[in-house]
Design a protein around this motif. Structure first.
Motif, PDB file in Angstrom:
ATOM      1  N   ARG A 440      63.266  78.264 -26.253  1.00  0.00           N
ATOM      2  CA  ARG A 440      62.931  77.095 -26.886  1.00  0.00           C
ATOM      3  C   ARG A 440      64.043  76.274 -27.819  1.00  0.00           C
ATOM      4  NH1 ARG A 440      58.038  77.760 -31.389  1.00  0.00           N
ATOM      5  NH2 ARG A 440      57.875  75.662 -32.194  1.00  0.00           N
ATOM      6  N   THR A 441      65.059  76.987 -28.234  1.00  0.00           N
ATOM      7  CA  THR A 441      66.157  76.437 -28.794  1.00  0.00           C
ATOM      8  C   THR A 441      66.872  75.724 -27.875  1.00  0.00           C
ATOM      9  OG1 THR A 441      65.955  77.898 -30.602  1.00  0.00           O
ATOM     10  CG2 THR A 441      68.151  76.490 -30.346  1.00  0.00           C
ATOM     11  N   ALA A 442      67.170  76.355 -26.861  1.00  0.00           N
ATOM     12  CA  ALA A 442      67.911  75.619 -25.706  1.00  0.00           C
ATOM     13  C   ALA A 442      67.288  74.423 -24.944  1.00  0.00           C
ATOM     14  CB  ALA A 442      67.946  76.686 -24.424  1.00  0.00           C
ATOM     15  N   THR A 443      65.947  74.392 -24.961  1.00  0.00           N
ATOM     16  CA  THR A 443      65.374  73.378 -24.439  1.00  0.00           C
ATOM     17  C   THR A 443      65.362  72.185 -25.332  1.00  0.00           C
ATOM     18  OG1 THR A 443      63.453  74.587 -23.390  1.00  0.00           O
ATOM     19  CG2 THR A 443      62.813  72.526 -23.932  1.00  0.00           C
ATOM     20  N   ALA A 444      65.280  72.292 -26.764  1.00  0.00           N
ATOM     21  CA  ALA A 444      65.559  71.307 -27.598  1.00  0.00           C
ATOM     22  C   ALA A 444      66.965  70.783 -27.573  1.00  0.00           C
ATOM     23  CB  ALA A 444      65.199  72.051 -29.306  1.00  0.00           C
ATOM     24  N   ILE A 445      67.962  71.786 -27.392  1.00  0.00           N
ATOM     25  CA  ILE A 445      69.177  71.189 -27.239  1.00  0.00           C
ATOM     26  C   ILE A 445      69.494  70.335 -26.129  1.00  0.00           C
ATOM     27  CG2 ILE A 445      71.691  71.987 -27.028  1.00  0.00           C
ATOM     28  CD1 ILE A 445      71.134  74.308 -28.661  1.00  0.00           C
ATOM     29  N   ALA A 446      68.860  70.686 -25.129  1.00  0.00           N
ATOM     30  CA  ALA A 446      69.098  69.985 -23.796  1.00  0.00           C
ATOM     31  C   ALA A 446      68.334  68.756 -23.807  1.00  0.00           C
ATOM     32  CB  ALA A 446      68.422  70.849 -22.515  1.00  0.00           C
ATOM     33  N   ILE A 447      67.205  68.618 -24.326  1.00  0.00           N
ATOM     34  CA  ILE A 447      66.540  67.241 -24.440  1.00  0.00           C
ATOM     35  C   ILE A 447      67.315  66.376 -25.366  1.00  0.00           C
ATOM     36  CG2 ILE A 447      64.448  66.051 -25.455  1.00  0.00           C
ATOM     37  CD1 ILE A 447      62.895  68.675 -24.882  1.00  0.00           C
ATOM     38  N   GLY A 448      67.878  66.779 -26.219  1.00  0.00           N
ATOM     39  CA  GLY A 448      68.793  65.902 -27.118  1.00  0.00           C
ATOM     40  C   GLY A 448      70.251  65.592 -26.259  1.00  0.00           C
ATOM     41  N   THR A 449      70.912  66.630 -25.971  1.00  0.00           N
ATOM     42  CA  THR A 449      72.112  66.415 -25.078  1.00  0.00           C
ATOM     43  C   THR A 449      72.018  65.683 -23.813  1.00  0.00           C
ATOM     44  OG1 THR A 449      72.692  68.458 -26.056  1.00  0.00           O
ATOM     45  CG2 THR A 449      74.089  67.523 -24.387  1.00  0.00           C
ATOM     46  N   ALA A 450      70.775  65.635 -23.105  1.00  0.00           N
ATOM     47  CA  ALA A 450      70.625  64.851 -21.837  1.00  0.00           C
ATOM     48  C   ALA A 450      70.913  63.396 -22.052  1.00  0.00           C
ATOM     49  CB  ALA A 450      69.143  65.219 -21.111  1.00  0.00           C
ATOM     50  N   THR A 451      70.519  62.872 -23.186  1.00  0.00           N
ATOM     51  CA  THR A 451      70.707  61.634 -23.587  1.00  0.00           C
ATOM     52  C   THR A 451      72.221  60.938 -23.426  1.00  0.00           C
ATOM     53  OG1 THR A 451      71.000  61.895 -25.954  1.00  0.00           O
ATOM     54  CG2 THR A 451      68.975  61.228 -25.196  1.00  0.00           C
ATOM     55  N   ILE A 452      73.266  62.096 -23.361  1.00  0.00           N
ATOM     56  CA  ILE A 452      74.591  61.556 -23.321  1.00  0.00           C
ATOM     57  C   ILE A 452      74.858  61.543 -21.905  1.00  0.00           C
ATOM     58  CG2 ILE A 452      76.883  62.578 -23.905  1.00  0.00           C
ATOM     59  CD1 ILE A 452      75.263  61.856 -26.282  1.00  0.00           C
ATOM     60  N   ALA A 453      73.949  62.297 -20.950  1.00  0.00           N
ATOM     61  CA  ALA A 453      74.150  62.223 -19.426  1.00  0.00           C
ATOM     62  C   ALA A 453      74.487  60.855 -18.956  1.00  0.00           C
ATOM     63  CB  ALA A 453      73.145  62.992 -18.920  1.00  0.00           C
ATOM     64  N   ALA A 454      73.694  59.848 -19.611  1.00  0.00           N
ATOM     65  CA  ALA A 454      73.514  58.386 -19.154  1.00  0.00           C
ATOM     66  C   ALA A 454      74.930  57.795 -19.172  1.00  0.00           C
ATOM     67  CB  ALA A 454      72.527  57.445 -19.954  1.00  0.00           C
ATOM     68  N   PHE A 455      75.983  58.477 -19.680  1.00  0.00           N
ATOM     69  CA  PHE A 455      77.330  57.680 -19.704  1.00  0.00           C
ATOM     70  C   PHE A 455      77.980  58.068 -18.495  1.00  0.00           C
ATOM     71  CE2 PHE A 455      76.462  58.080 -24.475  1.00  0.00           C
ATOM     72  CZ  PHE A 455      77.484  56.932 -25.033  1.00  0.00           C
ATOM     73  N   ILE A 456      77.368  59.121 -17.781  1.00  0.00           N
ATOM     74  CA  ILE A 456      78.244  59.254 -16.453  1.00  0.00           C
ATOM     75  C   ILE A 456      77.188  59.035 -15.342  1.00  0.00           C
ATOM     76  CG2 ILE A 456      79.673  60.928 -17.207  1.00  0.00           C
ATOM     77  CD1 ILE A 456      77.951  63.239 -16.078  1.00  0.00           C
ATOM     78  N   GLY A 457      76.178  58.309 -15.491  1.00  0.00           N
ATOM     79  CA  GLY A 457      75.198  57.747 -14.345  1.00  0.00           C
ATOM     80  C   GLY A 457      74.130  58.812 -14.195  1.00  0.00           C
ATOM     81  N   ALA A 458      73.873  59.770 -14.887  1.00  0.00           N
ATOM     82  CA  ALA A 458      72.686  60.718 -14.674  1.00  0.00           C
ATOM     83  C   ALA A 458      71.228  60.375 -15.116  1.00  0.00           C
ATOM     84  CB  ALA A 458      73.179  62.272 -15.304  1.00  0.00           C
ATOM     85  N   GLY A 459      71.029  59.215 -15.528  1.00  0.00           N
ATOM     86  CA  GLY A 459      69.661  58.789 -15.893  1.00  0.00           C
ATOM     87  C   GLY A 459      69.158  59.180 -17.139  1.00  0.00           C
ATOM     88  N   GLY A 460      68.024  59.170 -17.326  1.00  0.00           N
ATOM     89  CA  GLY A 460      67.349  59.769 -18.357  1.00  0.00           C
ATOM     90  C   GLY A 460      67.164  58.702 -19.397  1.00  0.00           C
ATOM     91  N   PHE A 461      66.571  58.937 -20.651  1.00  0.00           N
ATOM     92  CA  PHE A 461      66.342  58.176 -21.547  1.00  0.00           C
ATOM     93  C   PHE A 461      67.651  57.646 -22.458  1.00  0.00           C
ATOM     94  CE2 PHE A 461      62.091  60.369 -21.906  1.00  0.00           C
ATOM     95  CZ  PHE A 461      61.428  59.229 -21.495  1.00  0.00           C
ATOM     96  N   GLY A 462      68.640  58.439 -21.990  1.00  0.00           N
ATOM     97  CA  GLY A 462      70.078  58.009 -22.408  1.00  0.00           C
ATOM     98  C   GLY A 462      70.350  56.522 -22.038  1.00  0.00           C
ATOM     99  N   GLU A 463      70.009  56.213 -20.740  1.00  0.00           N
ATOM    100  CA  GLU A 463      70.250  54.732 -20.127  1.00  0.00           C
ATOM    101  C   GLU A 463      70.031  53.743 -21.140  1.00  0.00           C
ATOM    102  OE1 GLU A 463      68.971  53.726 -16.564  1.00  0.00           O
ATOM    103  OE2 GLU A 463      69.923  55.492 -15.337  1.00  0.00           O
TER     104      GLU A 463
END
Length: 515
Positions: A440-463
Motif C-alpha cells: 500500500r505504501t509502495a503504491t502511494a509512493i509510485a503514484i506520486g513519483t510517477a509524475t516525475i516520469a514525464a520529464f523523460i517522456g514516460a507520460g502520465g499526469f506528470g505531462e
C-alpha cells in the motif's frame, strides 16, 4: 496466502503484458520528435511533427518536455528520438564545448562522428538576456548588464539550466563582475517571482511572450558575452535516408519562422492557453506567414484542461507505470526479504541498500538511468519506480515475519512441518497484513513519483504538471495534480476494502469458512 498468490500472479501478468507490447511498438518506427521543457520548444516540436506527418506512414511521436539540454541531447544520441529544435549557441558551447563563432559547417564536421547533424535554420534568433522590471530600470538607470552589475543589492533569480550552462551564469558573472548569489528557479516560475517583486532580475529568452506583457526591460549585453542562438534542427544522420519524404517536407520550414511569428506563437500558448498542437497547425495553415491568433480567441478554462481529450490516455499511462513497477517490486522484494530474514547481518545490508535508493533524488536517478540504458520513456521510469517501491515492500515483509509469535513457529515444527511448509502455511499468512501495508505504501509512493516520469517522456499526469510549469499555468498544474491525487485516493480505498475483507475473514467462525 491465497491473496499473496493473487498479488504475485496479477503482478506477473501485468509485467508480461507490458513486455509483450514492447516488440509490437518497436516494429513500427515513426518519426520521433523531442522537445525541451519550455514553451517555444514545445511549439517547435509540434511544428516539426505536423510538417512531416503527411509524408510518414504512421503518425509522428512527439516526446514533449524531456528536460534540459543534457537529457534531450542524450535522448537524441541514443536514438530514442530522431530530431529536435536546438540553438546554434547551445550546440557550440554546451554540446561541442567549443567557440560560439563556429559555423554550421564546422558544427556538422564535429557532430558527424556522433552520428548527428545540424540543418534547417528556422529563421529566428532566440538568445539569452537578463531582464528587470521597467519601473526599476527607470528608477535606477539600468540600460545594460554593466549597469546591473553596479547594483549588488538587486536579487537575481535565474533558471537552473542557465546557472549550470557553459554559456550561462558563471561566465557572465566573470565577464561583468557580478557579485550576487542568484536563486535557482524554474524558467516559467521566474516571471511570476519577478512580477511579485520577490526577485529583481531574471534570465529570459528574447522571444518570450511575457517580456512586454509583464512590463520588463531587456538589458543590453554591452560586453557581447552571449552568442547568437539561431534556431536549427539537430538530427540523426540516418534520418534523411530512413524517412526521405518526411525530411524533404521538414526542409520547407527553412527560414519560415521569424522572431515576430515565434513571439506571437509563444504568446498564444502562455497568455491564452492555446494547446501547442493547435498553434502549430494554425501556423502551417497560414503558410508560415504569421503565428498570430484572432483577437477574440478564448482562453481555455480549468474544466476544459481537467477533462481534456488527453485525460484517459494519461490515466492509462500513469496506471500502467504504477501497476507494473509495484508488481515487479513485489516479485523481487518479497522473495529477497524472505531469503534474508533469518540472516540478521545480510538483512541489515539489503535493507540498507534499499534505504539508500530512497535517498537518491528522482530526477538524478532518471538522468543516470538514461545515460546507462541509452533510452528515455517508460523503461528508465519503470526501473526508477521499481527501485523506490522495494524498500516499503521488503521492510514490511521482514517486519511481518518477525512479528509471528515464537509459539506458532514452534507449533509448526512440532507438527512436523518442513521450513517451506511452515513458511507457506504459518509465517506468510500471519505476516500478510503487514506485507500488504508495505504494498500500500509502495503504491502511494509510485503514484506520486510517477509524475516525475514525464520529464523523460514516460507520460502520465506528470505531462500536464511539466507543461504547466513551463507555461506557469496554475490551472494546468492542477489539472495534472488532481487526477493523480484522485488515483491515490482510489488506491487507498481499494486497499482499505482488501484489509476489511481480511479482518472479516479472520473474525469469521470456523464453521462459516470454506472447507
Amino acid at each position: 496466502m491465497h491473496l499473496l498468490r493473487s498479488l504475485w500472479r496479477a503482478a506477473l501478468l501485468v509485467s508480461m503484458a507490458w513486455l509483450a507490447a514492447a516488440p509490437a511498438q518497436a516494429a513500427d518506427e515513426p518519426l520521433r520528435v523531442g522537445s525541451k521543457r519550455f514553451t517555444e520548444s514545445y511549439i517547435l516540436a509540434e511544428l516539426l511533427a505536423q510538417t512531416a506527418a503527411p509524408h510518414t506512414a504512421s503518425q509522428p511521436v512527439v516526446r514533449q518536455g524531456l528536460g534540459n539540454t543534457a537529457i534531450v541531447y542524450e535522448a537524441l544520441r541514443s536514438g530514442a528520438i530522431d530530431l529536435y529544435a536546438e540553438y546554434t549557441g547551445t550546440i557550440a558551447l554546451e554540446i561541442l564545448k567549443g567557440s560560439p563563432a563556429e559555423t554550421r559547417e564546422a558544427m556538422n564536421a564535429a557532430l558527424a562522428p556522433m552520428g548527428l547533424g545540424v540543418a534547417i535554420p528556422l529563421g529566428f534568433n532566440d538568445g539569452y538576456a537578463l531582464a528587470v522590471r521597467a519601473t526599476d530600470a527607470e528608477r535606477l538607470g539600468l540600460r545594460t548588464l554593466s549597469d546591473l552589475a553596479k547594483h549588488p543589492e538587486l536579487k537575481l533569480g535565474l533558471s537552473n539550466e542557465f546557472l549550470g550552462r557553459a554559456d550561462g551564469w558563471q561566465g557572465l558573472a566573470a565577464r561583468y563582475g557580478f557579485t550576487q548569489t542568484p536563486t535557482g528557479l524554474d524558467h516559467g516560475l521566474a516571471y511570476e517571482a519577478v512580477a511579485a517583486k520577490q526577485i529583481d532580475a531574471i534570465d529570459i529568452y528574447t522571444t518570450d511572450a511575457k517580456i512586454d506583457h509583464l512590463g520588463l526591460r531587456v538589458l543590453e549585453d554591452d560586453r557581447k558575452y552571449f552568442p547568437r542562438y539561431d534556431a536549427v534542427v539537430l538530427y540523426k544522420l540516418d534520418l534523411p535516408t530512413r524517412l526521405p519524404k518526411a525530411w524533404a517536407a521538414l526542409q520547407t520550414l527553412e527560414g519560415k519562422v521569424d522572431e515576430h511569428a515565434m513571439i506571437a506563437m509563444n504568446a498564444r500558448a502562455e497568455l491564452q492557453s492555446v494547446p501547442f498542437d493547435v498553434i502549430a497547425r494554425d501556423f502551417i495553415a497560414n503558410t508560415g506567414k504569421t503565428g498570430a491568433a484572432p483577437a477574440q480567441e478564448a482562453r481555455r478554462g480549468f474544466t476544459a484542461k481537467l477533462f481534456g481529450p488527453d485525460l484517459w490516455k494519461l490515466a492509462r499511462q500513469h496506471l500502467l507505470l504504477v501497476a507494473v513497477s509495484v508488481g515487479i517490486a513485489i516479485l523481487i522484494g518479497v522473495p529477497i526479504a524472505i531469503l534474508v530474514f533469518s540472516h540478521v547481518r545480510l538483512r541489515a545490508v539489503v535493507l540498507g541498500i534499499a534505504s539508500l535508493m530512497q535517498t537518491v533524488p528522482s530526477l538524478a536517478l532518471l538522468a543516470v538511468l538514461i545515460s546507462m540504458l541509452g533510452a528515455i520513456g517508460a523503461l528508465p521510469a519503470l526501473i526508477a519506480l521499481t527501485l523506490y517501491s522495494l524498500l516499503p515492500i521488503m521492510r514490511n515483509t521482514v517486519t511481518g515475519l518477525a512479528e509471528v509469535p515464537n509459539g506458532l513457529r514452534l507449533a509448526g515444527t512440532a507438527l512436523g512441518m518442513t521450513p517451506p511448509q511452515s513458511l507457506q502455511l504459518v509465517l506468510l499468512p500471519l505476516a500478510l497484513p503487514t506485507l500488504l501495508a508495505g504494498v500500500r505504501t509502495a503504491t502511494a509512493i509510485a503514484i506520486g513519483t510517477a509524475t516525475i516520469a514525464a520529464f523523460i517522456g514516460a507520460g502520465g499526469f506528470g505531462e500536464r504538471i511539466v507543461t504547466g510549469l513551463a507555461l506557469n499555468d496554475r490551472e494546468l498544474l492542477l489539472a495534472g495534480a488532481l487526477p493523480a491525487a484522485a488515483m491515490a485516493l482510489i488506491s487507498e480505498g481499494i486497499f482499505e476494502l482488501i484489509e476489511w475483507a481480511m479482518r472479516r475473514r479472520r473474525r469469521a467462525p470456523p464453521s462459516s469458512l470454506p472447507p
